[in-house]
Design a protein around this motif. Sequence first.
Motif, PDB file in Angstrom:
ATOM      1  N   ASP A  15       0.879  -1.172   0.000  1.00 35.78           N
ATOM      2  CA  ASP A  15       0.000   0.000   0.000  1.00 35.78           C
ATOM      3  C   ASP A  15       0.912   1.216   0.000  1.00 35.78           C
ATOM      4  O   ASP A  15       1.536   1.532   1.029  1.00 35.78           O
ATOM      5  N   PRO A  16       1.053   1.913  -1.117  1.00 37.64           N
ATOM      6  CA  PRO A  16       2.015   3.022  -1.208  1.00 37.64           C
ATOM      7  C   PRO A  16       1.791   4.120  -0.178  1.00 37.64           C
ATOM      8  O   PRO A  16       2.719   4.877   0.133  1.00 37.64           O
ATOM      9  N   THR A  17       0.589   4.212   0.359  1.00 38.95           N
ATOM     10  CA  THR A  17       0.284   5.289   1.305  1.00 38.95           C
ATOM     11  C   THR A  17       0.498   4.866   2.758  1.00 38.95           C
ATOM     12  O   THR A  17       0.125   5.602   3.669  1.00 38.95           O
ATOM     13  N   GLN A  27       8.430  12.499  -3.710  1.00 37.05           N
ATOM     14  CA  GLN A  27       7.035  12.097  -3.624  1.00 37.05           C
ATOM     15  C   GLN A  27       6.621  12.080  -2.155  1.00 37.05           C
ATOM     16  O   GLN A  27       7.266  11.422  -1.339  1.00 37.05           O
ATOM     17  N   ASP A  87       3.998  11.286   0.940  1.00 34.15           N
ATOM     18  CA  ASP A  87       2.921  10.420   1.408  1.00 34.15           C
ATOM     19  C   ASP A  87       2.593   9.295   0.434  1.00 34.15           C
ATOM     20  O   ASP A  87       1.463   8.825   0.362  1.00 34.15           O
ATOM     21  N   ARG A  88       3.605   8.858  -0.300  1.00 31.12           N
ATOM     22  CA  ARG A  88       3.427   7.750  -1.235  1.00 31.12           C
ATOM     23  C   ARG A  88       4.807   7.175  -1.551  1.00 31.12           C
ATOM     24  O   ARG A  88       5.677   7.895  -2.034  1.00 31.12           O
ATOM     25  N   THR A 101       6.637   4.452  -3.805  1.00 30.70           N
ATOM     26  CA  THR A 101       6.510   3.556  -4.941  1.00 30.70           C
ATOM     27  C   THR A 101       7.637   3.819  -5.921  1.00 30.70           C
ATOM     28  O   THR A 101       8.094   4.967  -6.049  1.00 30.70           O
TER      29      THR A 101
END
Length: 327
Positions: free
Chosen positions: A243-245, A266, A268-269, A271
């Motif tokens: 889950d990237p977040t 980036q 809050d993510r 990936t």
Amino acid sequence: MAIVHENQEAGMIGKSPLPWPVVRTIAVGALLVAAMTKATFATEILASEGLLSTSWRLFPAIGGEAAVALLLVVLRPRVSRLFCLVTFLLLAGVSGYATLTQQSCQCFGSSIPSHYMLIFDLAMVALTMASSPGTGHSPAVSPSQADVTISTAGSQTYSMRSALVGSAVLGLTVSCGAFAFHAMSVPSSVEFLLPETLQGQAWPITSRHHPDLTQLQTGKWLAVVLRPDCEHCQQLVETWFADPTRHRSGERTVMFHATDRHWSLQFDRVTLSEVAAAERPSIHWASDPPFVAAPGVFVLDNGIVVDGADGSEADAFLTKLFATELE
């Protein structure tokens, strides 16, 4: 009485409701504020991707704005009004181009969108055209006044030449001063991002490298440095950031996508996907980027590195970190 009333009305019609000195004050103030803002935030502007992101554009622009501001003050009303009109027509062209190409014109740094600056520049053009320098019809000159008129014209020509030379000197001085200020305030090079040396120290990649990183100075953050060609980085993302977040309560994440001298950011993510990577904010390193044993994971508290791990120790560190969250 009717004749007097008509003469008064004619006088009111002949006068501009907007005196040129008022418009000139607004224009001079705007130019000086723009020049000071660019000089103050030169590092951030050069690190961005706007129209002034190169030194040979930014510093002459700063000096040029200061030079035009001086000219508007010292020149005769008619001439200074013409200079003001031409200046803001040119600025409107620049901000219009920036708006069409979806770039930042960076007139007041990078914080004000270019379409707002286009509106302001066009408003200044309209105000300048609506203003009046207060000129009227010159009375007839008698032959006995001819020598005085010629002398006055020569004096005005000399004044114009002095104003142009003075503004050029001021512009060059301001350009050099802004460059010197930038050179002294440029962030020191970051050579290493190693947890054992950074723990207890301030996080070295700050708003001086990119304005969006101002956020890291407050609150709790998990900073993750990844390389797209690093297999361990890919495994770490698949294991811990499916889950990237994903994040711990009360903590935000910032990911540094490290590729040679171009590191995209980036928030809050986490990936490694290259989708829309070109649209992310990024750092362009002028020299070699800092060394990091990817993957690197750092815990920040109000801009201070309080914990971290890199390389082969990153997985064990994240295991402990997220296990604490589950307790």
